[in-house]
Design a protein around this motif. Structure first.
Motif, PDB file in Angstrom:
ATOM      1  N   THR A  18     -14.741  34.649   7.167  1.00 29.44           N
ATOM      2  CA  THR A  18     -15.631  35.818   7.119  1.00 29.44           C
ATOM      3  C   THR A  18     -15.130  36.843   6.104  1.00 29.44           C
ATOM      4  O   THR A  18     -15.930  37.486   5.413  1.00 29.44           O
ATOM      5  N   GLY A  36     -17.251  38.428  17.995  1.00 27.64           N
ATOM      6  CA  GLY A  36     -16.281  37.612  18.691  1.00 27.64           C
ATOM      7  C   GLY A  36     -16.877  36.430  19.430  1.00 27.64           C
ATOM      8  O   GLY A  36     -16.260  35.888  20.350  1.00 27.64           O
ATOM      9  N   GLU A  46     -16.291  31.047  15.923  1.00 28.74           N
ATOM     10  CA  GLU A  46     -15.189  30.948  14.970  1.00 28.74           C
ATOM     11  C   GLU A  46     -15.524  29.893  13.930  1.00 28.74           C
ATOM     12  O   GLU A  46     -16.181  28.893  14.230  1.00 28.74           O
ATOM     13  N   TRP A  47     -15.070  30.132  12.706  1.00 29.77           N
ATOM     14  CA  TRP A  47     -15.277  29.178  11.622  1.00 29.77           C
ATOM     15  C   TRP A  47     -14.139  28.183  11.614  1.00 29.77           C
ATOM     16  O   TRP A  47     -12.985  28.516  11.896  1.00 29.77           O
ATOM     17  N   GLN A  48     -14.450  26.941  11.289  1.00 26.54           N
ATOM     18  CA  GLN A  48     -13.476  25.869  11.198  1.00 26.54           C
ATOM     19  C   GLN A  48     -13.594  25.188   9.844  1.00 26.54           C
ATOM     20  O   GLN A  48     -14.620  25.340   9.163  1.00 26.54           O
ATOM     21  N   ASP A  79      -9.873  28.261   4.631  1.00 28.05           N
ATOM     22  CA  ASP A  79      -9.508  29.373   5.508  1.00 28.05           C
ATOM     23  C   ASP A  79      -8.091  29.849   5.240  1.00 28.05           C
ATOM     24  O   ASP A  79      -7.370  30.266   6.151  1.00 28.05           O
ATOM     25  N   ILE A  87     -17.186  30.256  20.759  1.00 26.48           N
ATOM     26  CA  ILE A  87     -15.949  30.523  21.496  1.00 26.48           C
ATOM     27  C   ILE A  87     -16.271  30.585  22.973  1.00 26.48           C
ATOM     28  O   ILE A  87     -17.096  31.400  23.403  1.00 26.48           O
ATOM     29  N   GLY A 134     -12.048  36.973  10.506  1.00 25.86           N
ATOM     30  CA  GLY A 134     -11.122  35.910  10.170  1.00 25.86           C
ATOM     31  C   GLY A 134     -11.169  35.631   8.685  1.00 25.86           C
ATOM     32  O   GLY A 134     -11.968  36.224   7.949  1.00 25.86           O
ATOM     33  N   ARG A 173      -2.737  31.022  20.879  1.00 24.08           N
ATOM     34  CA  ARG A 173      -3.812  30.904  19.901  1.00 24.08           C
ATOM     35  C   ARG A 173      -3.305  31.047  18.465  1.00 24.08           C
ATOM     36  O   ARG A 173      -4.018  30.718  17.509  1.00 24.08           O
ATOM     37  N   ARG A 194      -3.202  28.289  13.980  1.00 18.39           N
ATOM     38  CA  ARG A 194      -3.315  28.988  12.700  1.00 18.39           C
ATOM     39  C   ARG A 194      -2.040  28.794  11.888  1.00 18.39           C
ATOM     40  O   ARG A 194      -2.094  28.591  10.666  1.00 18.39           O
ATOM     41  N   GLU A 215     -19.800  36.233  14.555  1.00 19.22           N
ATOM     42  CA  GLU A 215     -18.348  36.251  14.403  1.00 19.22           C
ATOM     43  C   GLU A 215     -17.789  37.653  14.581  1.00 19.22           C
ATOM     44  O   GLU A 215     -16.768  37.848  15.239  1.00 19.22           O
ATOM     45  N   ASN A 275     -12.358  40.864  14.684  1.00 20.16           N
ATOM     46  CA  ASN A 275     -13.138  39.630  14.535  1.00 20.16           C
ATOM     47  C   ASN A 275     -13.394  39.210  13.092  1.00 20.16           C
ATOM     48  O   ASN A 275     -14.290  38.412  12.836  1.00 20.16           O
TER      49      ASN A 275
END
Length: 398
Positions: free
Chosen positions: A33, A384, A387-389, A101, A397, A30, A213, A217, A381, A28
């Motif tokens: 984070t 889980g 989520e960051w955008q 990101d 989520i 990303g 998924r 990305r 986060e 978890n």
């Protein structure tokens, strides 16, 4: 070695790069984070030491990627002929480094010199028409001869045509799986040609099969490495439209080739033009649009209300352990990050939803301190739950 403008100092030793790999592969964690942990604790090593204490009251277990597995991944990359490039290192794509990101680590195979070229992405429908494929191939060829590197995602249809048109001048493929996975299978010859004549990038480990998924990305890498994105044939709800949206959020130029209103594959591009995207008929249209002044967004500029959340707290090294076996600085941080109570966690969770919300709005509505809100979002986060955008936004989520 100098610190980069976006506030990330790349690893200076192999040991530090392995620790970066351990951190980004831990459960978890990303990219956003990852950077928050790096800034907060000063190094990946310290962040790895702190991870077990950062879940909500210890209710969730964090799987830390083992060092032996990270070393194994690096050996496999070397055997494959690829390299692991950290954000901030010389060959990391310069524009990609400016998105909030951006992958901390990229796996790269092929001609690294291409990563410094001006880049334009060409994306579109997998079930592209013959005319759409011809336009993509011709556009890629002409833009390549004008000095641009052509980026795409190596999917069927428009992506494939764009790569093929740019092989003689240079093309970059961002893939959703591992660099050793040929997807789709019918692109085996193209895969080998890009590996030999171009460059391929991925943030996934070798052997990773592409999953649904992974494609968004991958799309943010396609747009992130590019000065602009050209859309050729895209339905309204397609991956190409996601790439176009990401390019807009990243401050890139969005361009589109118009099509027949009777063809569903043209509705996405036509809508983009209605919304202000540059209409493209020839390569010259793209070149003129990309000659406009462009300054990539400075992601170090944090909204004032959120600054306290992201202020780095550098922990001096070397660190010595206390008699309890815990690093004293990390023990203090654990106390700070555990200060939020269950009522505050519940309230923040109620404020969140599947649609992303700005952290500034959460800060105002929750009436928590920046440190408390940061603690809760970090816990969520790592568990889980969120989520960051892009744009300093966070979503639950489902």
């Amino acid at each position: 070695m100098m610190s980069m403008s976006y506030g990330v100092t790349p690893p200076s030793t192999l040991e530090e790069k392995i620790e970066w790999l351990q951190l980004i592969r831990s459960s978890n964690v990303g990219p956003i984070t990852f950077y928050k942990l790096l800034q907060y604790y000063g190094s990946a090593r310290n962040a790895l030491g702190a991870l077990p204490s950062l879940t909500s009251s210890g209710k969730s277990k964090i799987h830390i990627f083992p060092k032996k597995e990270a070393e194994k991944e690096l050996r496999a990359l070397e055997k494959f002929g690829a390299q692991l490039i950290a954000r901030g290192e010389e060959h990391y794509p310069p524009l990609l480094a400016h998105i909030d990101d951006a992958p901390p680590l990229l796996q790269v195979v092929g001609n690294l010199a291409y990563l410094k070229k001006r880049t334009v992405a060409i994306v579109g429908a997998r079930n592209a028409s013959a005319n759409g494929r011809n336009i993509a191939q011709d556009l890629a060829r002409e833009l390549g001869r004008s000095g641009f590197l052509i980026a795409s995602g190596m999917a069927k249809g428009i992506d494939t045509a764009a790569h093929e048109g740019a092989l003689e001048t240079g093309t970059i493929a961002a893939v959703a799986g591992g660099l050793d996975i040929i997807y789709p299978r019918e692109n085996m010859k193209l895969y080998q040609a890009i590996r030999d004549q171009g460059v391929m990038v991925s943030e996934m480990p070798l052997g990773s099969e592409p999953q649904a998924r992974h494609f968004p990305r991958r799309n943010r890498i396609v747009s992130g490495i590019s000065r602009g994105v050209v859309v050729i044939e895209a339905s309204l709800k397609s991956g190409s439209m996601i790439t176009a949206r990401l390019s807009q959020e990243q401050g890139r130029e969005t361009l589109a080739v118009p099509g027949s209103p009777l063809d569903p594959r043209s509705k996405g591009g036509n809508q983009l033009i209605k919304q202000g995207a540059t209409l493209v008929e020839t390569a010259l249209d793209v070149i003129e649009a990309l000659e406009r002044p462009f300054d990539p967004p400075d992601i170090s500029r944090i909204p004032p209300a959120a600054q306290e959340i992201f202020l780095p707290r550098i922990i001096p090294e070397p660190l010595t352990k206390s008699t309890s076996g815990e690093l004293p600085a990390l023990a203090a941080e654990k106390k700070n990050l555990s200060s939020a109570d269950d009522d505050a966690r519940l309230y923040v969770k109620e404020l969140l939803g599947p649609s992303a919300v700005c952290v500034d709005d959460l800060l105002r509505q929750s009436r928590l301190s920046p440190a408390e809100l940061n603690s809760i979002l970090l816990e969520f986060e790592l568990a889980g739950l969120v989520e960051w955008q892009p744009g300093n936004r966070v979503a639950l989520i489902s």
